[in-house]
Scaffold this motif. Structure first.
Motif, short mmCIF file in Angstrom:
data_model
loop_
_atom_site.label_atom_id
_atom_site.label_comp_id
_atom_site.label_asym_id
_atom_site.label_seq_id
_atom_site.Cartn_x
_atom_site.Cartn_y
_atom_site.Cartn_z
N GLY A 187 4.24 -4.58 8.88
CA GLY A 187 4.69 -5.93 8.54
C GLY A 187 5.66 -5.90 7.39
O GLY A 187 6.66 -5.18 7.42
N MET A 188 5.35 -6.62 6.33
CA MET A 188 6.22 -6.66 5.15
C MET A 188 6.04 -5.45 4.24
O MET A 188 6.83 -5.22 3.34
N MET A 189 4.99 -4.66 4.47
CA MET A 189 4.73 -3.50 3.61
C MET A 189 5.63 -2.34 4.02
O MET A 189 5.56 -1.86 5.15
N PRO A 190 6.48 -1.90 3.10
CA PRO A 190 7.34 -0.76 3.42
C PRO A 190 6.54 0.54 3.44
O PRO A 190 5.52 0.66 2.77
N GLY A 191 6.98 1.47 4.21
CA GLY A 191 6.35 2.78 4.26
C GLY A 191 6.98 3.72 3.23
O GLY A 191 7.97 3.38 2.58
N LYS A 192 6.39 4.87 3.13
CA LYS A 192 6.91 5.95 2.29
C LYS A 192 7.10 5.57 0.83
O LYS A 192 8.02 6.04 0.18
N LEU A 193 6.23 4.71 0.30
CA LEU A 193 6.26 4.40 -1.13
C LEU A 193 5.60 5.50 -1.94
O LEU A 193 5.79 5.60 -3.14
N LEU A 194 4.80 6.31 -1.26
CA LEU A 194 4.07 7.40 -1.90
C LEU A 194 4.41 8.71 -1.19
O LEU A 194 4.73 8.70 0.00
N THR A 195 4.32 9.80 -1.90
CA THR A 195 4.45 11.10 -1.26
C THR A 195 3.22 11.30 -0.37
O THR A 195 2.23 10.56 -0.48
N GLU A 196 3.23 12.31 0.47
CA GLU A 196 2.06 12.57 1.32
C GLU A 196 0.82 12.86 0.48
O GLU A 196 -0.28 12.41 0.79
N GLU A 197 0.99 13.62 -0.60
CA GLU A 197 -0.13 13.94 -1.49
C GLU A 197 -0.66 12.68 -2.17
O GLU A 197 -1.87 12.45 -2.22
N GLU A 198 0.25 11.84 -2.68
CA GLU A 198 -0.16 10.59 -3.32
C GLU A 198 -0.84 9.67 -2.32
O GLU A 198 -1.86 9.03 -2.63
N ASN A 199 -0.30 9.61 -1.12
CA ASN A 199 -0.85 8.79 -0.05
C ASN A 199 -2.30 9.19 0.22
O ASN A 199 -3.19 8.34 0.33
N LYS A 200 -2.54 10.48 0.28
CA LYS A 200 -3.90 10.98 0.54
C LYS A 200 -4.85 10.59 -0.59
O LYS A 200 -5.96 10.12 -0.34
#
Length: 97
Positions: free
Chosen positions: A75-88
């Motif tokens: 939706g309105m939330m963009p992706g890739k705001l975090l690195t893969e490590e941060e995302n985890k």
């Protein structure tokens, strides 16, 4: 010539300071969430002006699904705001809330 040299030194000092600050950023789920997610989802996880609440995510998603949602956006939330490590780190932390 002195001014150019002083300006060059000043730029190097400022640049070094900026990169050092980036390396000193949060390295845990709560810190990363506060820095990169709380503006939209609220510091209390109950949602804010732009984003929904992110409490009880475990009842809605698996950890893998949440990581994919955060990586791709929705939706309105963009992706890739975090690195893969941060995302985890953030998704694992959210699964405990």
């Amino acid at each position: 010539m002195k001014r150019l040299w002083l300006l060059s030194v000043l730029i190097l000092i400022i640049t070094a300071g900026c990169s050092a600050n980036a390396a000193d950023g949060p390295k845990d789920g709560p810190g990363l969430y506060e820095q990169k997610c709380s503006a939209c989802h609220g510091s209390d996880l109950k949602g804010a002006a732009a984003g929904p609440a992110v409490l009880n995510m475990k009842s809605k998603y698996t950890t893998d699904e949440l990581e994919k949602l955060m990586l791709d956006g929705k939706g309105m939330m963009p992706g890739k705001l975090l690195t893969e490590e941060e995302n985890k780190l953030v998704s694992e932390w959210l699964m405990t809330k």
